[in-house]
Design a protein around this motif. Sequence first.
Motif, PDB file in Angstrom:
ATOM      1  N   HIS A 193      76.231  19.209  36.755  1.00 48.90           N
ATOM      2  CA  HIS A 193      75.263  18.112  36.666  1.00 48.90           C
ATOM      3  C   HIS A 193      75.731  16.917  37.514  1.00 48.90           C
ATOM      4  N   VAL A 194      76.985  16.591  37.394  1.00 47.25           N
ATOM      5  CA  VAL A 194      77.561  15.490  38.176  1.00 47.25           C
ATOM      6  C   VAL A 194      77.497  15.803  39.669  1.00 47.25           C
ATOM      7  N   GLU A 195      77.728  17.050  40.018  1.00 49.65           N
ATOM      8  CA  GLU A 195      77.639  17.461  41.419  1.00 49.65           C
ATOM      9  C   GLU A 195      76.247  17.224  41.996  1.00 49.65           C
ATOM     10  N   VAL A 196      75.235  17.596  41.214  1.00 43.89           N
ATOM     11  CA  VAL A 196      73.861  17.418  41.693  1.00 43.89           C
ATOM     12  C   VAL A 196      73.561  15.939  41.919  1.00 43.89           C
ATOM     13  N   ILE A 197      73.972  15.101  40.993  1.00 40.31           N
ATOM     14  CA  ILE A 197      73.706  13.664  41.127  1.00 40.31           C
ATOM     15  C   ILE A 197      74.440  13.078  42.321  1.00 40.31           C
ATOM     16  N   THR A 198      75.726  13.373  42.419  1.00 36.66           N
ATOM     17  CA  THR A 198      76.524  12.767  43.486  1.00 36.66           C
ATOM     18  C   THR A 198      76.143  13.307  44.858  1.00 36.66           C
ATOM     19  N   ASN A 199      75.523  14.463  44.875  1.00 36.61           N
ATOM     20  CA  ASN A 199      75.117  15.061  46.147  1.00 36.61           C
ATOM     21  C   ASN A 199      73.982  14.279  46.817  1.00 36.61           C
ATOM     22  N   ASP A 200      73.171  13.576  46.056  1.00 34.44           N
ATOM     23  CA  ASP A 200      72.126  12.716  46.624  1.00 34.44           C
ATOM     24  C   ASP A 200      71.784  11.610  45.635  1.00 34.44           C
ATOM     25  N   VAL A 201      72.510  10.516  45.754  1.00 34.16           N
ATOM     26  CA  VAL A 201      72.350   9.438  44.774  1.00 34.16           C
ATOM     27  C   VAL A 201      70.989   8.755  44.875  1.00 34.16           C
ATOM     28  N   ASN A 202      70.443   8.662  46.078  1.00 28.80           N
ATOM     29  CA  ASN A 202      69.131   8.027  46.210  1.00 28.80           C
ATOM     30  C   ASN A 202      68.049   8.861  45.539  1.00 28.80           C
ATOM     31  N   ALA A 203      68.050  10.150  45.841  1.00 32.28           N
ATOM     32  CA  ALA A 203      67.057  11.027  45.219  1.00 32.28           C
ATOM     33  C   ALA A 203      67.240  11.065  43.704  1.00 32.28           C
ATOM     34  N   SER A 204      68.480  10.989  43.253  1.00 34.65           N
ATOM     35  CA  SER A 204      68.743  10.994  41.808  1.00 34.65           C
ATOM     36  C   SER A 204      68.147   9.765  41.133  1.00 34.65           C
ATOM     37  N   ALA A 205      68.282   8.628  41.788  1.00 28.53           N
ATOM     38  CA  ALA A 205      67.725   7.400  41.225  1.00 28.53           C
ATOM     39  C   ALA A 205      66.204   7.488  41.142  1.00 28.53           C
ATOM     40  N   VAL A 206      65.586   8.001  42.193  1.00 29.10           N
ATOM     41  CA  VAL A 206      64.128   8.152  42.192  1.00 29.10           C
ATOM     42  C   VAL A 206      63.706   9.144  41.111  1.00 29.10           C
ATOM     43  N   PHE A 207      64.425  10.251  41.032  1.00 30.13           N
ATOM     44  CA  PHE A 207      64.172  11.256  40.001  1.00 30.13           C
ATOM     45  C   PHE A 207      64.228  10.641  38.607  1.00 30.13           C
ATOM     46  N   GLN A 208      65.202   9.800  38.358  1.00 29.07           N
ATOM     47  CA  GLN A 208      65.370   9.220  37.023  1.00 29.07           C
ATOM     48  C   GLN A 208      64.282   8.203  36.680  1.00 29.07           C
ATOM     49  N   HIS A 209      63.879   7.400  37.675  1.00 30.31           N
ATOM     50  CA  HIS A 209      63.078   6.225  37.348  1.00 30.31           C
ATOM     51  C   HIS A 209      61.630   6.260  37.809  1.00 30.31           C
ATOM     52  N   GLU A 210      61.333   7.032  38.846  1.00 32.07           N
ATOM     53  CA  GLU A 210      60.009   6.909  39.457  1.00 32.07           C
ATOM     54  C   GLU A 210      59.064   8.062  39.128  1.00 32.07           C
ATOM     55  N   TRP A 211      59.556   9.082  38.437  1.00 32.65           N
ATOM     56  CA  TRP A 211      58.722  10.243  38.118  1.00 32.65           C
ATOM     57  C   TRP A 211      57.454   9.856  37.359  1.00 32.65           C
TER      58      TRP A 211
END
Lengths: 194, 194
Positions: A91-109
């Motif tokens: 899970h940490v790998e997926v997040i750290t692999n693209d922090v910008n996309a992770s932020a959008v995934f978390q907040h903008e869905w």
Amino acid sequence: MAEIITDRKSQITEKATRLFRERGYAATSMRDLAAAIGIEAASLYSHLRSKEELLNRICFGMAESFFRARDQVQSLQLAPPVQLRLAIEKHVEVITNDVNASAVFQHEWRYLSEPDLSVFKSMRGEYEAYFMDILSRGKAAGHFQIENEKLAVLSLLSALNWLYDWYRPEGRLQPHEIAAQLSEQVLNGLIKKS
Amino acid sequence: MAEIITDRKSQITEKATRLFRERGYAATSMRDLAAAIGIEAASLYSHLRSKEELLNRICFGMAESFFRARDQVQSLQLAPPVQLRLAIEKHVEVITNDVNASAVFQHEWRYLSEPDLSVFKSMRGEYEAYFMDILSRGKAAGHFQIENEKLAVLSLLSALNWLYDWYRPEGRLQPHEIAAQLSEQVLNGLIKKS
DNA sequence: CCTACCGATCGGTAGG
DNA sequence: CCTACCGATCGGTAGG
């Protein structure tokens, strides 16, 4: 930084990811995005159909990354405590692999519209169920002490999901080191057993 | 639900809190807000100067609630493990006391403009430093096992801050019960010590 | 990929 | 608290 050659659509998606992360989806205009790339706003529409298509790509792209991580973990038959450690690491790998996309995934869905919105929510529920299952089996087998499993799983995931805000690829800590500390914290807690 | 009598400005702030939480600050228009209250958009401006004033009130109102909680905790001279339990309980109380304002506080503060934005960020940093101090003293005194304290404090707070999304005042679990389970999880971890 | 443009909507003001 | 309205900006289209 070397100039990386990618097609225009990938370039647009990447710039959109950065802008959506920095300003939020609703507050980012297609004119902002076009200016960041160096073209006119109207020109974007020869590469995509709508602003929401970009959000869609980002959110579902991340969802698929999390699913791939889950599938890797589940393909190994591991005891719950060690499986949880691995699930956290992936899970940490997926997040750290693209922090910008992770932020959008978390907040903008939430700016997705139907039917994508419902699909997204059910995918997220499925991913939470995967962690929930690890906790439940671990509890049933006597490995874990958990009162309310839903509370436990959501706080666990939240304890990981802010990482996009803190992680720096050029920083001192590598993703697996971060994952190791967070696993230790989640599994054994802050209290030192002497 | 009894009709609660409040002045217009409080009513506007409360409706704004709900709408900013549901749709996001940038995606909520003053016309949406006016319609929710049952007046014309222009009429809002006899009660406030700008949309941002509303965001300001919500964000700094929550910040002050968190500071009051901190002051209560710090006024008691407690050993780090028990102080951390109390800090978590008070933090959970603040969140559960107004879940809508908590959601806005967590996600919409970035739409503040300067100089408020910087003030907000420094207040948040001060609050994190308060938790960090508990962890550092606990580690120094041999109570806690922590590798990276910054990582520990941010994951700890994140493990609490999603509660606005899950907590229901009419639900089965009371705030102090939620806090107790989360404290247990944070302090002793998921692994059962047999 | 551009120029030119559409109708809709935005935060906010004037004046009562 | 309302009507009437401002200039700016929005996502997106037509036509090349």
